[in-house]
Design a protein around this motif. Structure first.
Motif, PDB file in Angstrom:
ATOM      1  N   SER A 404       0.852  -1.186   0.000  1.00  0.00           N
ATOM      2  CA  SER A 404       0.000   0.000   0.000  1.00  0.00           C
ATOM      3  C   SER A 404       0.887   1.235   0.000  1.00  0.00           C
ATOM      4  O   SER A 404       1.841   1.326   0.773  1.00  0.00           O
ATOM      5  N   ILE A 405       0.568   2.173  -0.884  1.00  0.00           N
ATOM      6  CA  ILE A 405       1.283   3.449  -0.929  1.00  0.00           C
ATOM      7  C   ILE A 405       0.339   4.536  -0.427  1.00  0.00           C
ATOM      8  O   ILE A 405      -0.740   4.746  -0.985  1.00  0.00           O
ATOM      9  N   MET A 406       0.760   5.210   0.645  1.00  0.00           N
ATOM     10  CA  MET A 406      -0.052   6.285   1.222  1.00  0.00           C
ATOM     11  C   MET A 406       0.404   7.630   0.674  1.00  0.00           C
ATOM     12  O   MET A 406       1.596   7.929   0.612  1.00  0.00           O
ATOM     13  N   SER A 407      -0.573   8.450   0.284  1.00  0.00           N
ATOM     14  CA  SER A 407      -0.304   9.789  -0.228  1.00  0.00           C
ATOM     15  C   SER A 407      -1.230  10.773   0.469  1.00  0.00           C
ATOM     16  O   SER A 407      -2.391  10.460   0.755  1.00  0.00           O
ATOM     17  N   ALA A 417       1.838   9.197  -6.545  1.00  0.00           N
ATOM     18  CA  ALA A 417       1.334   7.879  -6.159  1.00  0.00           C
ATOM     19  C   ALA A 417       0.821   7.111  -7.370  1.00  0.00           C
ATOM     20  O   ALA A 417       1.100   5.912  -7.535  1.00  0.00           O
ATOM     21  N   GLU A 418       0.072   7.788  -8.231  1.00  0.00           N
ATOM     22  CA  GLU A 418      -0.474   7.131  -9.421  1.00  0.00           C
ATOM     23  C   GLU A 418       0.645   6.697 -10.369  1.00  0.00           C
ATOM     24  O   GLU A 418       0.600   5.607 -10.950  1.00  0.00           O
ATOM     25  N   GLU A 434      -1.520  -0.800  -4.064  1.00  0.00           N
ATOM     26  CA  GLU A 434      -2.776  -0.144  -3.710  1.00  0.00           C
ATOM     27  C   GLU A 434      -2.465   1.267  -3.221  1.00  0.00           C
ATOM     28  O   GLU A 434      -1.464   1.471  -2.528  1.00  0.00           O
ATOM     29  N   ILE A 435      -3.312   2.228  -3.562  1.00  0.00           N
ATOM     30  CA  ILE A 435      -3.090   3.624  -3.172  1.00  0.00           C
ATOM     31  C   ILE A 435      -4.077   4.011  -2.078  1.00  0.00           C
ATOM     32  O   ILE A 435      -5.275   3.725  -2.169  1.00  0.00           O
ATOM     33  N   GLY A 453       2.112   1.238   4.621  1.00  0.00           N
ATOM     34  CA  GLY A 453       3.074   0.378   3.936  1.00  0.00           C
ATOM     35  C   GLY A 453       4.247   1.218   3.482  1.00  0.00           C
ATOM     36  O   GLY A 453       5.320   1.215   4.067  1.00  0.00           O
ATOM     37  N   ILE A 454       4.006   1.991   2.408  1.00  0.00           N
ATOM     38  CA  ILE A 454       4.951   3.005   1.961  1.00  0.00           C
ATOM     39  C   ILE A 454       4.235   4.346   2.053  1.00  0.00           C
ATOM     40  O   ILE A 454       3.070   4.463   1.670  1.00  0.00           O
ATOM     41  N   SER A 455       4.926   5.347   2.576  1.00  0.00           N
ATOM     42  CA  SER A 455       4.364   6.695   2.598  1.00  0.00           C
ATOM     43  C   SER A 455       5.198   7.589   1.692  1.00  0.00           C
ATOM     44  O   SER A 455       6.429   7.598   1.771  1.00  0.00           O
ATOM     45  N   ILE A 456       4.527   8.317   0.800  1.00  0.00           N
ATOM     46  CA  ILE A 456       5.215   9.348   0.021  1.00  0.00           C
ATOM     47  C   ILE A 456       5.373  10.535   0.957  1.00  0.00           C
ATOM     48  O   ILE A 456       4.418  11.250   1.257  1.00  0.00           O
TER      49      ILE A 456
END
Length: 558
Positions: A404-407, A417-418, A434-435, A453-456
């Protein structure tokens, strides 16, 4: 076609009008009249006209998020920092040229060994009429430790005596090396010499707080403009949450003669297209352009590319099985085109980043840029990225994984993110993305609790030295927020903090960055450059590379 164009134009005008109403642009002038009374009961001139030049001294700006907090103990973002440092003043502040200049302190005398610093305070008052005293600094600084303030580690960075021991639970907050000798004399004791002390003290965590007022407000303190005191060049006269806030010149500020702006209005505008419309209709005086608008305005006399020391990067949750794997992290860092992202998706002058410390920020004692000395990390091709992913999946016993990528919900972050999702799923077999888009304030809280998960993520320097980036990653550090830990790195950071030889210290900082990338601890994305439209009659609006983004004290409308 002609009738359809007219209808389209009318719809556009209606939509823009609705946006303006939603942002309170339609009635801001009515709400700010010449009889405005401040929280302390004093009247202020709010027509905003410079009596010497006849020019209206009103500045209209925007932010893409609400102010998360106006409590300097808990502030940990650029929006809050700007609001705080323009309404509250500490011993030092950043000047127009980003140097540390005396503020509430009228004099600063260090001892011969550099360990004891005596500050004499000038005559200055809070907005309720009470004097700013040395006790206000003692209380504000100690409260950061008592109330688990976010930036307590800045006191360790500044080498304030006992800060480390207090953070480790070995001593109490009242043992911090700060003492009020009398009402106007503050004594600060360090654990070791610190040539960066004055610059450190410009940071918002070192702001004073009036104990009687803070305690009288209880859990309502700093929640509204009426729950705050100010001693800076401006007061916050209005705060409409998630919509706007307003500063007015503080007539009782000790250096009020230097302050030209009478009023600053800041509106929360999340969409860059809306910001641009408001600029074009003279409702805003400065905007940062999105990628789609840069080409259109790059020949405009108000256009400029403004380099920034802020970086954007991927913050990995090291506590998760997949992202706790070094090979999977390295695959993700290699698995997308950072150059195309900067040049095409952002299209605002931002630069792809292959390290932690950005270029143009710091030079060594022999005047060589940090980035030139350490070069680029983790560059390669998609085949190498796939090999790292395959090896990582094998190590955790999986054939594939979903991350999961958090924006946060501003435009550039969401576009990043996209783009990441498309790139990683296209270039890396076995990886699904997943965003999760959340408000800016929520992103900060989720990072703090390491629930992602991952944060921008983003980081703007707190002071002008590579340690403002490197010091983030010590085990359980307040800025770590991803569960990363390397005892060798921790030991090296400790050595850097105690090294007095500039050349040796710089070499250690270069080595510390190398260690981070040997671990693939983070995934650097880009160094921010802002494509800006700012009206040319705005002068001396200080845009800082560290701490608060803007200082309004010396700004004026020509």
């Amino acid at each position: 076609m002609k009738n359809r164009s007219i209808i389209t134009l009318l719809l556009l005008m209606f939509t823009l009008g609705a946006v303006l109403v939603g942002c309170n642009f339609d009635d801001s002038a009515d709400e700010v009249d010449s009889d405005t009374t401040t929280e302390d009961g004093t009247e202020s001139e709010s027509e905003g006209v410079d009596t010497e030049t006849g020019t209206e001294q009103v500045l209209n700006l925007s932010e893409n998020s609400e102010i998360p907090t106006m409590d300097s103990v808990h502030a940990h973002d650029g929006v809050s920092f700007t609001a705080l440092t323009n309404t509250t003043e500490g011993l030092y502040r950043l000047g127009v040229e980003h140097d540390a200049v005396l503020a509430i302190a009228d004099d600063h005398q260090p001892s011969e060994d550099g360990l004891v610093h005596t500050f004499t305070l000038r005559d200055a008052n809070w907005s309720n009429g009470e004097p700013v005293t040395a006790d206000d600094f003692v209380y504000g600084w100690q409260r950061i430790f008592e109330d688990t303030g976010h930036y307590a580690n800045m006191f360790e960075t500044a080498k304030i005596l006992n800060a480390t021991e207090i953070l480790n639970g070995e001593k109490s907050a009242d043992e911090l090396g700060v003492e009020a000798i009398d009402e106007k004399t503050l004594e600060v004791t360090l654990s070791g010499p610190n040539p960066l002390l004055a610059q450190n003290l410009t940071f918002p965590s070192f702001l004073p707080q009036n104990q009687e007022f803070v305690e009288s407000q209880g859990d309502q303190y700093a929640l509204e403009a009426s729950n705050l005191l100010f001693n800076g060049p401006f007061i916050m006269s209005e705060w409409k949450h998630d919509q706007s806030w307003q500063y007015k010149k503080n007539p009782d500020y000790w250096d009020a003669e230097a302050v030209k702006l009478e009023e600053i209005n800041v509106f929360v505008v999340k969409e860059s297209s809306t910001e641009l419309n408001l600029y074009e209709t003279n409702e805003l005086d400065r905007v940062e352009l999105s990628a789609s608008s840069v080409d259109q305005y790059q020949d405009d006399e108000n256009f400029s590319l403004v380099d920034d020391a802020e970086i954007r990067f991927l913050r990995f949750n090291h506590n998760l099985e997949d992202l706790g794997n070094e090979n999977i992290r390295r695959a993700i860092d290699l698995g997308w085109d950072k150059v195309a992202h900067a040049d095409v998706i952002l299209n605002n002058g931002s630069k792809p980043l292959y390290g932690l410390v950005p270029e143009g920020f710091s030079t060594s004692p022999d005047d060589t840029d940090f980035r030139d000395l350490n070069g680029a990390f983790n560059q390669g091709n998609y085949e190498e990225a796939q090999a790292f992913l395959d090896e990582g999946l094998k190590e955790i016993g999986k054939d594939s994984t979903t991350i999961s990528i958090m924006s946060s919900d501003d435009e550039s972050m969401m576009k990043t993110a996209e783009y990441l999702k498309d790139q990683l799923e296209t270039n890396l077999s076995g990886l699904t993305v997943e965003i999760n888009v959340v408000p800016f304030e929520q992103r900060l809280e989720l990072e703090k609790s390491i629930e992602y998960g991952i944060s921008i993520s983003s980081w703007g320097p707190d002071y002008i030295d590579p340690m403002t980036y490197l010091g983030m990653w010590v085990t359980e550090g307040s800025a770590n927020r991803m569960g990363y830990s390397n005892p060798e790195f921790d030991a090296l950071i400790d050595e850097i903090n105690n090294e007095q030889d500039p050349a040796a210290r710089y070499e250690m900082m270069l080595e510390a960055e190398k260690l981070l990338f040997e671990d693939a601890a983070i995934g650097p994305a880009y160094q921010v450059t802002n494509a800006v439209l700012q009206r040319t009659n705005i002068k001396d609006l200080a845009y800082h590379p560290s701490g608060a983004e803007f200082t309004f004290k010396w700004a004026y409308i020509e």
